[in-house]
Scaffold this active site. Structure first.
Site, short mmCIF file in Angstrom:
data_model
loop_
_atom_site.label_atom_id
_atom_site.label_comp_id
_atom_site.label_asym_id
_atom_site.label_seq_id
_atom_site.Cartn_x
_atom_site.Cartn_y
_atom_site.Cartn_z
N GLY A 207 0.84 -1.19 0.00
CA GLY A 207 0.00 0.00 0.00
C GLY A 207 0.87 1.23 0.00
N SER A 208 0.46 2.46 0.24
CA SER A 208 -0.65 2.94 -0.52
C SER A 208 -0.71 4.46 -0.59
CB SER A 208 -1.94 2.32 -0.03
OG SER A 208 -2.33 2.82 1.17
N ARG A 209 -0.24 5.24 0.43
CA ARG A 209 -0.23 6.70 0.31
C ARG A 209 0.73 7.31 1.33
NH1 ARG A 209 -5.65 10.18 1.32
NH2 ARG A 209 -4.68 11.96 2.36
#
Length: 249
Positions: A207-209
């Site tokens: 993931g992811s951000r």
């Protein structure tokens, strides 16, 4: 030698090579590769082939290429590979706002610019420090696993905050945020460590951000929809003039 291409330290020839695999990913690659070999030995090709492709995918996910960090004491480089999906004025996370002792000053409560970088499964997931300095804070917060592309993921999802302070007292915070399939955030540094700009500080497994909180008064030099490369793309320049309609002044 005339025509020789050098790195940013003035050494060696530039050339393409297979990126190494980070140690965090080698065990997963070995597991899927072993399973593929077992099913191939049993002649269960309908399972062996997908597992073989899964092994390649796992190894690609954990690739850890070398990066050439731009030189400049006021440059802020991207902490993650990915797509800039959000740019907003928000207060820093509560975990980074207030002082936590003499060696861990906070970022304050005034709104700053937050740049959010979304990492797809095809991006490199090794995260890097945006600036050189001392790691003042590493705070892990358990939470949900919502779509990391949503704005509320910054407050609801499982996440890990970092704060790095330069020698002049300038502080930058950034946050690893888990997503739908991410299930573990792995730090490589701890409070008190000294890091260089572009140094590896952690990864988000599947993931992811990553959100980065710029110092007050610092305008981003990236736009929504722009792709970033961790340790190479310049996110901002501390003390620089703002951009107007996407044009740098």
């Amino acid at each position: 030698m005339a025509g020789e291409i050098l790195d940013n330290r003035g050494r060696g020839d530039a050339g393409w090579s297979w990126p190494p695999i980070h140690p965090e990913g080698r065990k997963f690659g070995l597991i899927t590769a072993a399973a593929a070999l077992v099913f191939a030995f049993l002649a269960w090709e309908t399972i062996a082939w997908p597992l073989g492709f899964l092994t390649l995918g796992v190894l690609a996910f954990f690739r850890d290429p070398q990066r050439v960090v731009p030189q400049g004491e006021n440059l802020v480089v991207a902490p993650a590979d990915g797509l800039v999906t959000l740019i907003a004025q928000v207060p820093p996370p509560p975990e980074l706002q207030f002082d936590d002792g003499p060696d861990s000053p906070g970022m304050g409560t005034e709104p700053v610019t937050r740049v959010s970088i979304f990492m797809s499964v095809f991006d490199v997931h090794i995260n890097r420090s945006p600036i050189a300095g001392t790691v003042r804070r590493v705070v892990y917060i358990p939470g949900k696993f919502l779509n990391a592309d949503l704005d509320k993921a910054s407050e609801d999802n499982e996440r890990q905050h970092f704060m790095v302070e330069r020698q002049d007292g300038t502080k930058i915070g950034f946050t690893q945020i888990a997503g739908l399939v991410a299930r573990r955030i792995v730090p490589f540094v701890k409070p008190g460590d000294i890091v260089g700009a572009g140094q590896r500080v952690g990864l988000i497994r599947f993931g992811s951000r990553v959100d980065i909180y710029l110092p007050a008064g610092t305008e981003p030099k990236v736009l929504k929809g722009q792709k970033t490369i961790a340790g190479e793309t310049v996110i901002a320049e501390i003390g620089s003039a703002p951009m107007l309609e996407g044009i740098r002044l």
